[in-house]
Enzyme design. Structure first.
Site, PDB file in Angstrom:
ATOM      1  N   GLU A 248       0.928  -1.265  -0.002  1.00 45.86           N
ATOM      2  CA  GLU A 248      -0.210  -0.001  -0.211  1.00 45.86           C
ATOM      3  C   GLU A 248       0.972   1.182  -0.093  1.00 45.86           C
ATOM      4  OE1 GLU A 248      -3.159  -0.161  -0.632  1.00 45.86           O
ATOM      5  OE2 GLU A 248      -4.096  -1.592   0.559  1.00 45.86           O
ATOM      6  N   CYS A 282      -2.713   9.304   2.122  1.00 42.40           N
ATOM      7  CA  CYS A 282      -2.080   8.728   0.834  1.00 42.40           C
ATOM      8  C   CYS A 282      -3.225   8.865  -0.505  1.00 42.40           C
ATOM      9  CB  CYS A 282      -1.848   7.094   1.040  1.00 42.40           C
ATOM     10  SG  CYS A 282      -3.474   6.381   1.821  1.00 42.40           S
TER      11      CYS A 282
HETATM   12  P1  NAD Z   1       7.795   5.236   4.640  1.00 44.93           P
HETATM   13  O1  NAD Z   1       8.176   4.406   3.487  1.00 44.93           O
HETATM   14  O2  NAD Z   1       9.137   6.238   4.972  1.00 44.93           O
HETATM   15  O3  NAD Z   1       8.161   4.234   6.126  1.00 44.93           O
HETATM   16  C1  NAD Z   1       6.873   3.054   6.336  1.00 44.93           C
HETATM   17  C2  NAD Z   1       7.537   1.972   7.095  1.00 44.93           C
HETATM   18  O4  NAD Z   1       8.540   1.416   6.615  1.00 44.93           O
HETATM   19  C3  NAD Z   1       7.900   2.829   8.550  1.00 44.93           C
HETATM   20  O5  NAD Z   1       7.446   2.197   9.595  1.00 44.93           O
HETATM   21  C4  NAD Z   1       9.402   2.595   8.488  1.00 44.93           C
HETATM   22  O6  NAD Z   1      10.201   2.600   9.710  1.00 44.93           O
HETATM   23  C5  NAD Z   1       9.583   1.406   7.563  1.00 44.93           C
HETATM   24  N1  NAD Z   1      10.878   1.187   6.994  1.00 44.93           N
HETATM   25  C6  NAD Z   1      11.614   1.979   6.541  1.00 44.93           C
HETATM   26  N2  NAD Z   1      12.730   1.441   5.931  1.00 44.93           N
HETATM   27  C7  NAD Z   1      12.407   0.061   5.704  1.00 44.93           C
HETATM   28  C8  NAD Z   1      13.168  -1.012   5.237  1.00 44.93           C
HETATM   29  N3  NAD Z   1      14.235  -0.946   4.616  1.00 44.93           N
HETATM   30  N4  NAD Z   1      12.346  -2.282   5.432  1.00 44.93           N
HETATM   31  C9  NAD Z   1      11.334  -2.342   6.053  1.00 44.93           C
HETATM   32  N5  NAD Z   1      10.643  -1.404   6.690  1.00 44.93           N
HETATM   33  C10 NAD Z   1      11.208  -0.194   6.692  1.00 44.93           C
HETATM   34  O7  NAD Z   1       6.726   5.998   4.793  1.00 44.93           O
HETATM   35  P2  NAD Z   1       5.724   6.978   5.604  1.00 44.93           P
HETATM   36  O8  NAD Z   1       6.579   8.288   5.585  1.00 44.93           O
HETATM   37  O9  NAD Z   1       6.005   6.305   7.113  1.00 44.93           O
HETATM   38  O10 NAD Z   1       4.612   7.095   5.028  1.00 44.93           O
HETATM   39  C11 NAD Z   1       3.896   7.893   4.158  1.00 44.93           C
HETATM   40  C12 NAD Z   1       3.944   7.061   2.795  1.00 44.93           C
HETATM   41  O11 NAD Z   1       2.895   6.171   2.939  1.00 44.93           O
HETATM   42  C13 NAD Z   1       3.315   8.209   1.713  1.00 44.93           C
HETATM   43  O12 NAD Z   1       3.980   7.684   0.568  1.00 44.93           O
HETATM   44  C14 NAD Z   1       1.946   7.636   1.788  1.00 44.93           C
HETATM   45  O13 NAD Z   1       1.358   7.897   0.483  1.00 44.93           O
HETATM   46  C15 NAD Z   1       1.949   6.216   2.130  1.00 44.93           C
HETATM   47  N6  NAD Z   1       0.577   5.796   2.613  1.00 44.93           N
HETATM   48  C16 NAD Z   1       0.105   4.833   1.671  1.00 44.93           C
HETATM   49  C17 NAD Z   1      -1.179   4.210   2.306  1.00 44.93           C
HETATM   50  C18 NAD Z   1      -2.036   3.356   1.601  1.00 44.93           C
HETATM   51  O14 NAD Z   1      -2.889   2.770   1.935  1.00 44.93           O
HETATM   52  N7  NAD Z   1      -1.893   3.260   0.157  1.00 44.93           N
HETATM   53  C19 NAD Z   1      -1.763   4.692   3.661  1.00 44.93           C
HETATM   54  C20 NAD Z   1      -1.130   5.626   4.221  1.00 44.93           C
HETATM   55  C21 NAD Z   1       0.224   6.056   3.865  1.00 44.93           C
END
Ligand code: NAD
Length: 506
Positions: A248, A282
């Site tokens: 997602e 998102c």
């Molecule tokens: P992010 O990708 O920076 O982090 C998401 C999660 O991934 C965090 O818990 C982070 O600690 C973890 N993470 C970071 N590096 C990792 C790795 N190498 N391996 C595994 N996990 C790792 O995203 P964010 O800034 O927390 O969230 C914002 C983004 O999420 C935006 O792009 C938004 O559009 C998206 N989003 C999508 C949905 C959906 O349902 N499609 C919903 C909410 C947010």
């Protein structure tokens, strides 16, 4: 977000921790452990024990226990809303909305899992008429959930609630910006089910490395919500063990204003979709395409309505709070500056609206389609507006993005809006509303392209956390059996005639 090592007490080893900060004030709310790969492995091992116990319960018993959890969340909603307000910065009422929608999703999943996943008979067809055939959706085992900070409850609960309802145990790694919400949810689950075997719902906290450790831990599926950039890393890590993934990711959602649209409603939807939660949604509206002839009325109404929105933190009349993640402020600034440099006009706000950590609403008109504000996810309280010749152009521009999460259409006549919706390359569309699909538990939620794949919510969301198991049972010896070394030539001749007659006719 940086981690630090605390001085160990005498006789104990150093424990690395990180701080959860209030984005409005910068104050530290609490510290949480940075769980190591070894500790993640231990949590997954506990979850294996929990999964064995949880999956053996009947769907009705799981429904009762998930209902008890929902009850604790509902009764203690004020504490949860306060925590969400402090960690994410969103107004209390938006946090409450998240609680409400999450509870709707959780109880739908718990209430429908038995019906959606149970074993069902399927037709066995002419060639296998002697077999009884059935399919059942069986839990995977342990599901790892990696969550974002923007909707720290609603978003991960789309995976956690559905995975649990389908009979799996869950290990959840909340975002480092909102760890407290994840810990609170697991604690509420434990209090609602004091007699449950431990390990059904585990939480591990930490930065990206802890999430990476969960991806490498051998769980049976990873449900990831976050940016496409991190999503790629998650997929690469999961590829090592062929761990399946649900992605997602982000979006660049468009809103189309077409002939016959209720302009006031379209403006209301645009502002809510673009600015609520400081635009950190998102499925937030980031681009608007208005069909020629409607632009003057739309922009006049938009400017007047946007001027009334007040940004801030504590006061109840503030409609949205600070940017949760400080680095996102620079992204917003870059997008606005780039658009203006390329000829866009800021008709509401502008670069001066950025008063870190708050950003007042910004509306950019005629930002070129190749500017960052139109091409990249901005994730801030900004929106671009472009006048287009007709609906065809609106649809073409709306689809001209690698993302494909959701969209909105405002149009006159019920049929017209649906017709436009069907031409959009997205996972979800709301007609004459924004983001309505997210509040309807029976509807699957997810995107296409850079927005990811797989679905949370609805029957698809339950099946996402299962494996389909097909079972056949031989009922009687078939008169014609080609799957034995004892088959006769007359059997093969008969089947040959069957193929020629059934499939070979011109
Ligand atoms: P992010 O990708 O920076 O982090 C998401 C999660 O991934 C965090 O818990 C982070 O600690 C973890 N993470 C970071 N590096 C990792 C790795 N190498 N391996 C595994 N996990 C790792 O995203 P964010 O800034 O927390 O969230 C914002 C983004 O999420 C935006 O792009 C938004 O559009 C998206 N989003 C999508 C949905 C959906 O349902 N499609 C919903 C909410 C947010």
């Amino acid at each position: 977000m940086t981690a630090s090592v605390e001085s160990p007490a005498a006789g104990s080893t150093a424990r690395e921790t990180f701080a959860s900060l209030n984005p409005a004030t910068g104050e530290e709310i609490a510290r949480y452990p940075v769980h190591t790969a070894e500790e993640v492995g231990e949590a997954v091992a506990r979850a294996r024990v929990g999964a064995a116990w949880w999956s053996a319960l009947s769907p009705g018993e799981r429904k009762r226990r998930l209902g008890a959890w929902a009850g604790v969340i509902a009764r203690e909603r004020e504490a949860l809303c306060r925590l969400m307000h402090e960690e994410n910065g969103k107004p209390r009422d938006d946090a409450f909305l998240e609680v409400l929608l999450s509870l709707e999703q959780l109880t739908w999943a718990a209430g429908h899992a038995g019906r959606v996943l149970r074993r069902r008979r399927v037709s066995s067809g002419m060639a296998m008429a002697n077999q009884a055939a059935s399919v059942e959706y069986v839990p995977l085992g342990v599901v790892g959930v990696v969550g974002p900070w923007n909707y720290p409850m609603f978003t991960p609960m789309g995976s956690i609630g559905y995975a649990l309802a389908a009979g799996n145990a869950v290990v959840f790694k909340p975002s480092e910006y909102t760890p407290g919400v994840g810990v609170w949810l697991a604690d509420a689950f434990a209090r609602a089910n004091p007699d449950a075997t431990s390990g059904v719902f585990e939480v591990v906290t930490g930065l990206g490395a802890t999430g990476a450790a969960l991806c490498a831990s051998g769980v049976d599926k990873i449900a990831f919500t976050g940016s496409a950039r991190t999503g790629r890393k998650v997929m690469a890590a999961c590829a090592e063990n062929l761990t399946p993934v649900l992605m997602e990711c982000g979006g660049k959602d468009a809103l189309i204003v077409a002939d016959g649209a209720d302009i006031k409603a379209a403006v209301d939807g645009t502002l809510w979709g673009a600015m609520a939660n400081s635009g950190q949604t998102c499925v937030g509206i980031e681009r608007v395409y208005v069909v020629k002839g409607l632009e003057t009325a739309f922009l006049t109404e938009l400017k007047s309505a946007a001027a009334k929105l007040k940004t801030g933190s504590a006061h109840p009349d503030r409609v949205y709070g600070p940017m949760t993640m400080p680095s996102q402020v620079d992204v917003v600034r870059r997008h606005v500056e780039d658009a203006v440099a390329k000829g866009a006009t800021a008709v509401v706000g502008g670069v001066d609206s950025i008063k870190e950590p708050f950003i007042d609403p910004i509306v950019l008109v005629d930002a070129p389609e190749d500017s960052a504000a139109v091409c990249e996810e901005t994730f801030g309280p900004t929106v671009t507006v472009r006048t287009v010749a007709d609906v065809d152009e609106a649809v073409a521009l709306a689809n001209a993005t690698p993302y494909g999460l959701a969209a909105s259409v405002y149009a006159g006549g019920a049929r017209r809006g649906i017709d436009i919706a069907r031409r959009l390359r997205t996972g979800m569309v709301s007609v004459n509303a924004v983001i309505a699909y997210a509040g309807i538990p029976a509807l699957p939620f997810g995107g296409v392209g850079e927005s990811g794949f797989g679905r949370t919510h609805g029957a698809d969301g339950l099946k996402e956390f299962t494996r389909a198991q097909s079972v056949t049972r031989k009922r009687f010896n078939a008169p014609l059996d080609p799957t034995t070394f004892n088959r006769s030539q007359s059997t093969m001749k008969f089947l040959d005639r069957y193929v020629a007659t059934k499939f070979g006719r011109k």
